[in-house]
Design a protein around this motif. Sequence first.
Motif, PDB file in Angstrom:
ATOM      1  N   TYR A 104      50.199  41.625  35.691  1.00 41.02           N
ATOM      2  CA  TYR A 104      50.094  41.689  34.239  1.00 41.02           C
ATOM      3  C   TYR A 104      49.764  43.113  33.826  1.00 41.02           C
ATOM      4  CZ  TYR A 104      44.937  41.337  34.689  1.00 41.02           C
ATOM      5  OH  TYR A 104      43.620  41.546  35.009  1.00 41.02           O
ATOM      6  N   ARG A 105      50.163  43.454  32.601  1.00 39.74           N
ATOM      7  CA  ARG A 105      50.108  44.836  32.124  1.00 39.74           C
ATOM      8  C   ARG A 105      49.561  44.863  30.698  1.00 39.74           C
ATOM      9  NH1 ARG A 105      54.207  48.854  30.224  1.00 39.74           N
ATOM     10  NH2 ARG A 105      53.820  50.829  31.295  1.00 39.74           N
ATOM     11  N   GLU A 110      47.733  50.108  30.272  1.00 35.13           N
ATOM     12  CA  GLU A 110      49.042  50.170  30.911  1.00 35.13           C
ATOM     13  C   GLU A 110      49.057  51.126  32.105  1.00 35.13           C
ATOM     14  OE1 GLU A 110      51.721  51.190  27.791  1.00 35.13           O
ATOM     15  OE2 GLU A 110      51.952  49.116  27.110  1.00 35.13           O
ATOM     16  N   GLU A 111      48.463  52.296  31.948  1.00 36.92           N
ATOM     17  CA  GLU A 111      48.458  53.276  33.044  1.00 36.92           C
ATOM     18  C   GLU A 111      47.657  52.773  34.235  1.00 36.92           C
ATOM     19  OE1 GLU A 111      47.281  57.164  31.867  1.00 36.92           O
ATOM     20  OE2 GLU A 111      48.862  57.386  30.355  1.00 36.92           O
ATOM     21  N   ASP A 112      46.522  52.142  33.966  1.00 32.35           N
ATOM     22  CA  ASP A 112      45.692  51.599  35.054  1.00 32.35           C
ATOM     23  C   ASP A 112      46.429  50.500  35.807  1.00 32.35           C
ATOM     24  OD1 ASP A 112      43.618  53.289  34.372  1.00 32.35           O
ATOM     25  OD2 ASP A 112      42.583  51.806  33.129  1.00 32.35           O
ATOM     26  N   SER A 113      47.101  49.617  35.062  1.00 30.67           N
ATOM     27  CA  SER A 113      47.812  48.508  35.706  1.00 30.67           C
ATOM     28  C   SER A 113      49.012  49.015  36.503  1.00 30.67           C
ATOM     29  CB  SER A 113      48.258  47.474  34.666  1.00 30.67           C
ATOM     30  OG  SER A 113      49.149  48.044  33.729  1.00 30.67           O
ATOM     31  N   TRP A 146      39.389  39.558  42.866  1.00 27.82           N
ATOM     32  CA  TRP A 146      40.290  40.541  43.478  1.00 27.82           C
ATOM     33  C   TRP A 146      41.549  40.680  42.625  1.00 27.82           C
ATOM     34  CZ3 TRP A 146      45.296  40.565  45.185  1.00 27.82           C
ATOM     35  CH2 TRP A 146      45.686  41.651  45.983  1.00 27.82           C
ATOM     36  N   CYS A 147      42.096  39.541  42.178  1.00 28.82           N
ATOM     37  CA  CYS A 147      43.284  39.558  41.319  1.00 28.82           C
ATOM     38  C   CYS A 147      43.021  40.325  40.031  1.00 28.82           C
ATOM     39  CB  CYS A 147      43.716  38.126  40.979  1.00 28.82           C
ATOM     40  SG  CYS A 147      44.389  37.191  42.374  1.00 28.82           S
ATOM     41  N   THR A 148      41.879  40.049  39.410  1.00 29.49           N
ATOM     42  CA  THR A 148      41.540  40.713  38.147  1.00 29.49           C
ATOM     43  C   THR A 148      41.440  42.218  38.337  1.00 29.49           C
ATOM     44  OG1 THR A 148      40.309  38.747  37.440  1.00 29.49           O
ATOM     45  CG2 THR A 148      39.858  40.813  36.271  1.00 29.49           C
ATOM     46  N   ARG A 149      40.827  42.613  39.428  1.00 31.20           N
ATOM     47  CA  ARG A 149      40.620  44.035  39.696  1.00 31.20           C
ATOM     48  C   ARG A 149      41.940  44.775  39.937  1.00 31.20           C
ATOM     49  NH1 ARG A 149      37.208  43.158  43.215  1.00 31.20           N
ATOM     50  NH2 ARG A 149      38.233  43.729  45.167  1.00 31.20           N
ATOM     51  N   HIS A 150      42.949  44.062  40.442  1.00 28.93           N
ATOM     52  CA  HIS A 150      44.229  44.692  40.779  1.00 28.93           C
ATOM     53  C   HIS A 150      45.339  44.326  39.796  1.00 28.93           C
ATOM     54  CE1 HIS A 150      42.018  44.989  44.634  1.00 28.93           C
ATOM     55  NE2 HIS A 150      42.718  46.097  44.785  1.00 28.93           N
ATOM     56  N   PHE A 151      44.978  43.787  38.658  1.00 27.75           N
ATOM     57  CA  PHE A 151      45.941  43.430  37.613  1.00 27.75           C
ATOM     58  C   PHE A 151      47.012  42.461  38.136  1.00 27.75           C
ATOM     59  CE2 PHE A 151      44.044  47.436  36.396  1.00 27.75           C
ATOM     60  CZ  PHE A 151      43.787  47.260  35.044  1.00 27.75           C
ATOM     61  N   VAL A 152      46.555  41.500  38.919  1.00 21.21           N
ATOM     62  CA  VAL A 152      47.425  40.456  39.462  1.00 21.21           C
ATOM     63  C   VAL A 152      47.057  39.139  38.785  1.00 21.21           C
ATOM     64  CG1 VAL A 152      48.000  39.131  41.531  1.00 21.21           C
ATOM     65  CG2 VAL A 152      47.726  41.618  41.678  1.00 21.21           C
ATOM     66  N   HIS A 153      48.057  38.354  38.398  1.00 19.09           N
ATOM     67  CA  HIS A 153      47.824  37.056  37.759  1.00 19.09           C
ATOM     68  C   HIS A 153      47.230  36.074  38.773  1.00 19.09           C
ATOM     69  CE1 HIS A 153      49.338  37.288  33.697  1.00 19.09           C
ATOM     70  NE2 HIS A 153      50.442  37.853  34.094  1.00 19.09           N
ATOM     71  N   GLY A 154      45.955  35.740  38.607  1.00 18.46           N
ATOM     72  CA  GLY A 154      45.318  34.798  39.524  1.00 18.46           C
ATOM     73  C   GLY A 154      45.967  33.427  39.491  1.00 18.46           C
TER      74      GLY A 154
END
Length: 285
Positions: A104-105, A110-113, A146-154
């Motif tokens: 997710y972005r 946006e730059e961080d994700s 971990w998902c939240t920290r890496h911009f991954v949809h849990g």
Amino acid sequence: MSGDQSAEPEQDVSEKYAGARGSVFKADMSGGPGGGRMTLNSMYSLWFLGALTNAGALTPLGRKMVEFPLEPSLAKMLIFSEQMKCVDDVATVVSALSMPTIFYRPKEREEDSDAAREKFFATESDHLTLLNVYQQWKKNGYRGDWCTRHFVHGKAMRKVKEVRQQILDICAQLKMRVETCGTDWDVVRKAICSGFFMHAAKKDPQEGYKTMVEGNPVYIHPSSALFNRNPEWVIYHELVLTTKEYMRSCLAVDPKWLIEMAPKFYKKSDPNIMTRRKRMEKIEP
């Protein structure tokens, strides 16, 4: 070469031949204007995949493919992965492809994700990027933080895990050997090629790529790990039309793999024979 790049008609046919369970496939010519042509193209696609005989009956491979609730190309690459000793890895890829996206972005970050996503990139393939994300998530105990920290949809990852288990359960029922290739990801790329060889595109000297089947102009999607890397040959999972026609989920391939995986569909060209199109393109000094 001939074929149809649309996955949707292929899916329709798979449902029909799944119901047939080995009986001769009869083309449905009553699907309205163009319906018969689409069905015929779909039959050709299934024949090229090895799922149908010349008479339209299911092959042993086709009977195995219908056991999976997947589009035929995905089922083919999963079954072929047993020969490559990477069923476990390909099952993860297939499951991840069932999600629209696992990243997710947020607009305000946006730059961080983007930076977080790029850390997972496998330069040869978006499919391997998906595999990498899943493996890292597994190493971290399938944790939501971990998902939240890496911009991954849990939620998407939990669904991937669920679909993956369903696929592996079917593999067990079919007595398939479930192995992992470790870090030898070239075998995973070959397995993907075995199912999606009809979705190949070659780099165009002027701009973007041209599909091998119809010669249509297409481009690597900006979110791809292959964007700006421009490999000579790619395979894509699907086409998305926005301002241009973009290839989503791309994989860099060796053209020799296309001939190896699909000898009915591709053949090595004779360097001494120049096609009419090449003759027209030739620039005289």
